[in-house]
Design an enzyme around this catalytic site. Structure first.
Site, PDB file in Angstrom:
ATOM      1  N   SER A  58       0.879  -0.883   6.007  1.00 40.47           N
ATOM      2  CA  SER A  58       1.872  -2.321   6.556  1.00 40.47           C
ATOM      3  C   SER A  58       2.530  -1.881   6.431  1.00 40.47           C
ATOM      4  CB  SER A  58       1.681  -2.551   5.360  1.00 40.47           C
ATOM      5  OG  SER A  58       2.919  -3.860   4.240  1.00 40.47           O
TER       6      SER A  58
ATOM      7  N   TYR B 186       3.370  -1.296  -3.905  1.00 38.97           N
ATOM      8  CA  TYR B 186       2.962  -1.732  -3.096  1.00 38.97           C
ATOM      9  C   TYR B 186       3.975  -0.794  -1.758  1.00 38.97           C
ATOM     10  CZ  TYR B 186       1.476  -4.504   0.998  1.00 38.97           C
ATOM     11  OH  TYR B 186       1.223  -4.437   2.332  1.00 38.97           O
TER      12      TYR B 186
HETATM   13  N1  LIG Z   1      -1.467 -10.395   4.919  1.00 38.90           N
HETATM   14  C1  LIG Z   1      -0.327 -10.208   5.624  1.00 38.90           C
HETATM   15  O1  LIG Z   1       0.710 -10.181   5.523  1.00 38.90           O
HETATM   16  C2  LIG Z   1       0.115  -8.807   5.963  1.00 38.90           C
HETATM   17  C3  LIG Z   1       1.046  -7.760   5.925  1.00 38.90           C
HETATM   18  C4  LIG Z   1       1.238  -6.208   5.891  1.00 38.90           C
HETATM   19  C5  LIG Z   1      -0.215  -5.544   5.529  1.00 38.90           C
HETATM   20  N2  LIG Z   1      -0.780  -6.530   5.034  1.00 38.90           N
HETATM   21  C6  LIG Z   1      -2.065  -5.525   4.820  1.00 38.90           C
HETATM   22  O2  LIG Z   1      -3.665  -5.629   4.832  1.00 38.90           O
HETATM   23  C7  LIG Z   1      -4.711  -6.082   4.152  1.00 38.90           C
HETATM   24  C8  LIG Z   1      -5.631  -6.638   3.844  1.00 38.90           C
HETATM   25  O3  LIG Z   1      -4.517  -7.247   3.912  1.00 38.90           O
HETATM   26  P1  LIG Z   1      -4.895  -9.522   3.606  1.00 38.90           P
HETATM   27  O4  LIG Z   1      -3.724 -10.292   3.322  1.00 38.90           O
HETATM   28  O5  LIG Z   1      -5.870  -9.656   4.687  1.00 38.90           O
HETATM   29  O6  LIG Z   1      -5.335  -9.888   2.464  1.00 38.90           O
HETATM   30  P2  LIG Z   1      -6.195 -10.443   1.290  1.00 38.90           P
HETATM   31  O7  LIG Z   1      -6.853 -11.748   2.186  1.00 38.90           O
HETATM   32  O8  LIG Z   1      -5.226 -10.571  -0.340  1.00 38.90           O
HETATM   33  O9  LIG Z   1      -7.591  -9.922   0.993  1.00 38.90           O
HETATM   34  C9  LIG Z   1      -7.853  -8.901   0.246  1.00 38.90           C
HETATM   35  C10 LIG Z   1      -9.083  -7.823   0.374  1.00 38.90           C
HETATM   36  O10 LIG Z   1      -8.413  -7.119  -0.293  1.00 38.90           O
HETATM   37  C11 LIG Z   1      -9.994  -7.579  -1.123  1.00 38.90           C
HETATM   38  N3  LIG Z   1      -9.672  -6.336  -2.209  1.00 38.90           N
HETATM   39  C12 LIG Z   1      -8.656  -6.708  -3.086  1.00 38.90           C
HETATM   40  N4  LIG Z   1      -8.410  -5.946  -4.468  1.00 38.90           N
HETATM   41  C13 LIG Z   1     -10.082  -4.983  -4.030  1.00 38.90           C
HETATM   42  C14 LIG Z   1     -10.908  -3.932  -5.000  1.00 38.90           C
HETATM   43  N5  LIG Z   1      -9.887  -3.927  -6.243  1.00 38.90           N
HETATM   44  N6  LIG Z   1     -11.635  -3.972  -4.597  1.00 38.90           N
HETATM   45  C15 LIG Z   1     -12.579  -4.343  -3.762  1.00 38.90           C
HETATM   46  N7  LIG Z   1     -11.480  -5.149  -2.955  1.00 38.90           N
HETATM   47  C16 LIG Z   1     -10.415  -5.560  -3.114  1.00 38.90           C
HETATM   48  C17 LIG Z   1     -10.262  -8.696  -1.888  1.00 38.90           C
HETATM   49  O11 LIG Z   1     -11.791  -9.117  -1.787  1.00 38.90           O
HETATM   50  P3  LIG Z   1     -11.588  -9.816  -3.128  1.00 38.90           P
HETATM   51  O12 LIG Z   1     -10.370 -10.256  -3.811  1.00 38.90           O
HETATM   52  O13 LIG Z   1     -12.885 -10.188  -3.129  1.00 38.90           O
HETATM   53  O14 LIG Z   1     -12.371  -8.191  -3.838  1.00 38.90           O
HETATM   54  C18 LIG Z   1     -10.430  -9.297  -0.352  1.00 38.90           C
HETATM   55  O15 LIG Z   1     -11.236  -8.929   0.377  1.00 38.90           O
HETATM   56  C19 LIG Z   1      -4.013  -4.970   3.555  1.00 38.90           C
HETATM   57  O16 LIG Z   1      -4.384  -3.699   2.778  1.00 38.90           O
HETATM   58  C20 LIG Z   1      -2.717  -5.874   3.260  1.00 38.90           C
HETATM   59  O17 LIG Z   1      -1.678  -4.416   2.097  1.00 38.90           O
HETATM   60  C21 LIG Z   1      -1.430  -7.595   5.075  1.00 38.90           C
END
Ligand SMILES: NC(=O)c1ccc[n+]([C@@H]2O[C@H](COP(=O)([O-])OP(=O)(O)OC[C@H]3O[C@@H](n4cnc5c(N)ncnc54)[C@H](OP(=O)(O)O)[C@@H]3O)[C@@H](O)[C@H]2O)c1
Length: 286
Positions: A136, A149
């Site tokens: 991130s 985070y």
């Molecule tokens: N969205 C943004 O704006 C953004 C910005 C910067 C970085 N990121 C990074 O991108 C990545 C994905 O983000 P996202 O926004 O797509 O997140 P998201 O929509 O919240 O999805 C997170 C995913 O991780 C899984 N997950 C969470 N905790 C888990 C655990 N303990 N064990 C197994 N699976 C787990 C969730 O599935 P389950 O709940 O089914 O387990 C879900 O599939 C993250 O690392 C985040 O830090 C996102």
């Protein structure tokens, strides 16, 4: 190819974009129902795709071991590991629950370490493979309310950069993706209240995934998806730390006091008194 956190957001989109190109996808997340639904969707996109679903809570190291043992037992070879799963929380650090902090550290830091350790050795032996870490942009900012985070993301950044150097010449590619705001259509509880730049920086999830994959294919060390975010990150890298602190100070004050203004007599200005055992030290707490 193994992708973690595939049941929603960026991970799900990566799987969708890879479905027509990959031979086998291993889908990892906690939610079994959403994993099964995604498997059906991917098979509809590409009926010849091998889809292996592993329900796993990555915040439990023993679950990660079970996942890896299952892959080995079933002779599933992982050429590319995508560490995408991540979790975050927004709030004052002292008010966060310890179990939640621990869960975040395990999922965002320990799980990528464990998965990489167990899978990269075979990649080196085979002289081919890849690690794609979705971190991130928040890892290099000083975002109040995202202390844990941001720390986990900075950890991933350091790990990925060093690992990439260690693996140079082995045939194993290591790429880090550091997105800014991404429109995943999901619950954004982990995000701080939006600043004026968020709307300008935000990109659709499909664009984040496609730029991540394109950067990985070019073996780039670091990918900032989205043009505006990319330029902002490059500019931010040139700023002195004290400027970054100043940028985030109003947000920090709003988080703690509900206002960006501070009264003149606030105790943050008295560290000398603390060292001298004055007000604000043990005497106050007794
Ligand atoms: N969205 C943004 O704006 C953004 C910005 C910067 C970085 N990121 C990074 O991108 C990545 C994905 O983000 P996202 O926004 O797509 O997140 P998201 O929509 O919240 O999805 C997170 C995913 O991780 C899984 N997950 C969470 N905790 C888990 C655990 N303990 N064990 C197994 N699976 C787990 C969730 O599935 P389950 O709940 O089914 O387990 C879900 O599939 C993250 O690392 C985040 O830090 C996102």
């Amino acid at each position: 190819m193994l992708i973690t956190g595939v049941s929603s957001g960026i991970g799900r989109e990566l799987a969708r974009q890879l479905a027509r190109r990959a031979r086998t996808l291993v889908l990892v997340a906690r939610s079994g129902e959403r994993l099964d639904a995604l498997r059906e969707e991917l098979l509809a996109l590409n009926p010849t795709l091998g889809v292996w679903v592993e329900q796993c809570d990555l915040s439990q190291p023993e679950h990660v071991d079970t996942l890896l043992d299952s892959l080995r037992r079933n002779l599933i070879r992982v050429d590319v590991l995508v560490n995408n799963a991540g979790m975050g929380d927004y709030g004052l650090y002292e008010q966060e629950s310890w179990p939640r902090i621990h869960q975040m550290v395990q999922a965002n830091m320990t799980a990528p370490l464990l998965l990489t350790r167990r899978l990269v050795r075979r990649m080196v032996e085979r002289k081919r493979g890849g690690i794609l870490n979705i971190g991130s942009g928040g890892g290099s900012a000083f975002v109040p309310g995202l202390a844990v985070y941001a720390a986990t993301q900075r950890f991933l950044d350091g790990f990925t950069e060093a690992l990439r150097l260690e693996l140079l010449g082995t045939g194993v590619v290591v790429t880090q993706v550091a997105p800014g705001p991404v429109d995943t259509g999901g619950d954004e509880a982990a995000q701080p209240p939006e600043g004026p730049l968020a709307a300008w920086l935000r990109i659709p999830v499909a664009r984040c995934a496609s730029e991540a994959l394109a950067g990985f294919e070019r073996a780039e060390p670091l990918v900032y998806p989205g043009r505006a975010h990319r330029w902002m990150m490059r500019l931010a890298a040139l700023l002195p730390r004290r400027t970054k602190r100043a940028v985030w100070l109003p947000a920090a004050r709003r988080l703690r006091y509900g206002t960006a203004q501070l009264g003149p007599a606030h105790p943050e200005s008295a560290p000398g008194l603390l060292l001298a055992g004055g007000p604000g030290n043990v005497r106050d707490e007794a």
